[in-house]
Design a protein around this motif. Structure first.
Motif, mmCIF file in Angstrom:
data_model
loop_
_atom_site.group_PDB
_atom_site.id
_atom_site.type_symbol
_atom_site.label_atom_id
_atom_site.label_comp_id
_atom_site.label_asym_id
_atom_site.label_seq_id
_atom_site.Cartn_x
_atom_site.Cartn_y
_atom_site.Cartn_z
ATOM 1 N N LEU A 68 0.826 -1.205 0.000
ATOM 2 C CA LEU A 68 0.000 0.000 0.000
ATOM 3 C C LEU A 68 0.862 1.258 0.000
ATOM 4 O O LEU A 68 0.566 2.233 -0.706
ATOM 5 N N LEU A 69 1.939 1.240 0.773
ATOM 6 C CA LEU A 69 2.853 2.382 0.806
ATOM 7 C C LEU A 69 3.490 2.619 -0.562
ATOM 8 O O LEU A 69 3.648 3.773 -0.992
ATOM 9 N N ASP A 70 3.865 1.554 -1.235
ATOM 10 C CA ASP A 70 4.466 1.695 -2.562
ATOM 11 C C ASP A 70 3.489 2.339 -3.540
ATOM 12 O O ASP A 70 3.865 3.208 -4.330
ATOM 13 N N LEU A 71 2.232 1.888 -3.503
ATOM 14 C CA LEU A 71 1.211 2.491 -4.371
ATOM 15 C C LEU A 71 1.005 3.951 -3.999
ATOM 16 O O LEU A 71 0.956 4.832 -4.880
ATOM 17 N N GLU A 72 0.914 4.230 -2.732
ATOM 18 C CA GLU A 72 0.701 5.608 -2.278
ATOM 19 C C GLU A 72 1.855 6.511 -2.708
ATOM 20 O O GLU A 72 1.634 7.644 -3.152
ATOM 21 N N ASN A 73 3.077 6.001 -2.611
ATOM 22 C CA ASN A 73 4.234 6.789 -3.042
ATOM 23 C C ASN A 73 4.186 7.059 -4.537
ATOM 24 O O ASN A 73 4.571 8.147 -4.996
#
Length: 288
Positions: A68-73
């Motif tokens: 999720l963090l990777d997508l958000e970034n």
């Protein structure tokens, strides 16, 4: 700077537009489909050999937290104001209100083929053609509530049931674990049909369509759903501060789970990070 993830029902019209536009832009660039492929590749079930990281294992929560963090970034590289909103399906239970509105994710699929025809992710817009793990259709599909065999979204009591368990996970560290917070939240139950789909899993079933398999990332609601799952984990961590991710040490050679699950301080593929390093996100984001 710590940023905030908001309840999707509280987003302003501008926040909705910027979130959608960022998603469409990373899709246009080909970045989004890399996330779909990654989830497919790491969806390994109990019955398969090798290491399980994304599902049916203790690392379900830290794996999706980092995913999720990777997508958000990726979204924030397009628009730094964007964060992933969460969908609290214990409260937002309508099939026509947020997140299923025309200015957000669009609505249910039509009866004939379950194709989503409204909103920015409808196939007719030309902006959301499915490319990964597809068969006949290249369009997004949904079957909200399962028209042929209706089911309901999980209740607050289902989430509370998971939150009340102070132990993160227990042996055998898979989909058959009947105790432990992780599987009570992930939702692998006993029995057949709808009774076996609980909490996180039941939401995937309720949405239907693309959300039913390893390619569930094809539906952008995946991210809103998992942001809420991450929020629930955050609440569990706050409630049970003395408890940590388990297993703390890898299962030994005599265990059926030997080299099949990730222990607290082992690397979590495909990242060079451990579950231990992903437990505290207070310096990165918070939830409104």
């Amino acid at each position: 700077m710590v940023y905030t993830r908001k309840d999707v029902t509280t987003l302003t019209a501008t926040e909705r537009r910027r979130f959608v536009n960022a998603l469409l832009e990373i899709k246009r660039r080909g970045v989004y489909d890399e996330f779909v492929r990654m989830h497919i590749n790491y969806y390994v079930s109990d019955g398969e050999g090798g290491l399980r990281t994304a599902h049916m294992a203790p690392s379900f929560l830290p794996w999706h937290r980092r995913f999720l963090l990777d997508l958000e970034n990726a979204l924030r590289r397009v628009d730094s104001s964007v964060t992933v909103p969460y969908w609290d399906w214990t409260r937002a239970r309508s099939k026509t209100a947020a997140p299923w509105t025309k200015d957000l994710l669009g609505g249910n699929g039509r009866a004939s083929d379950r194709q989503v025809t409204t909103g920015p992710f409808a196939y007719s817009t030309g902006n959301w053609t499915l490319k990964e793990n597809i068969t006949d259709g290249r369009f997004l599909t949904r079957d909200l509530g399962r028209a042929a065999a209706p089911i309901e979204l999980p209740l607050k009591s289902d989430v509370d049931f998971a939150l009340s368990d102070p132990v993160y996970d227990v042996s055998p560290w898979d989909s058959t674990s009947t105790k432990g917070f992780r599987n009570k939240l992930e939702g692998w139950g006993t029995g057949r049909g709808s009774t076996a789909w609980r909490t996180h899993n039941r939401v995937h079933r309720w949405v239907g369509g693309e959300m039913l398999g390893g390619a569930s990332v094809n539906d952008p609601v995946f991210w809103l759903h998992h942001a809420y799952i991450d929020l629930v984990w955050t609440r569990w961590q706050q409630r049970h501060r003395e408890h940590r991710y388990l297993p703390a040490t890898p299962p030994g050679p005599g265990s059926k789970q030997y080299r099949r699950v990730v222990a607290r301080k082992e690397k979590l593929p495909p990242w060079n990070l451990t579950p231990d390093q992903l437990e505290d996100m207070s310096g990165v984001y918070r939830y409104a």
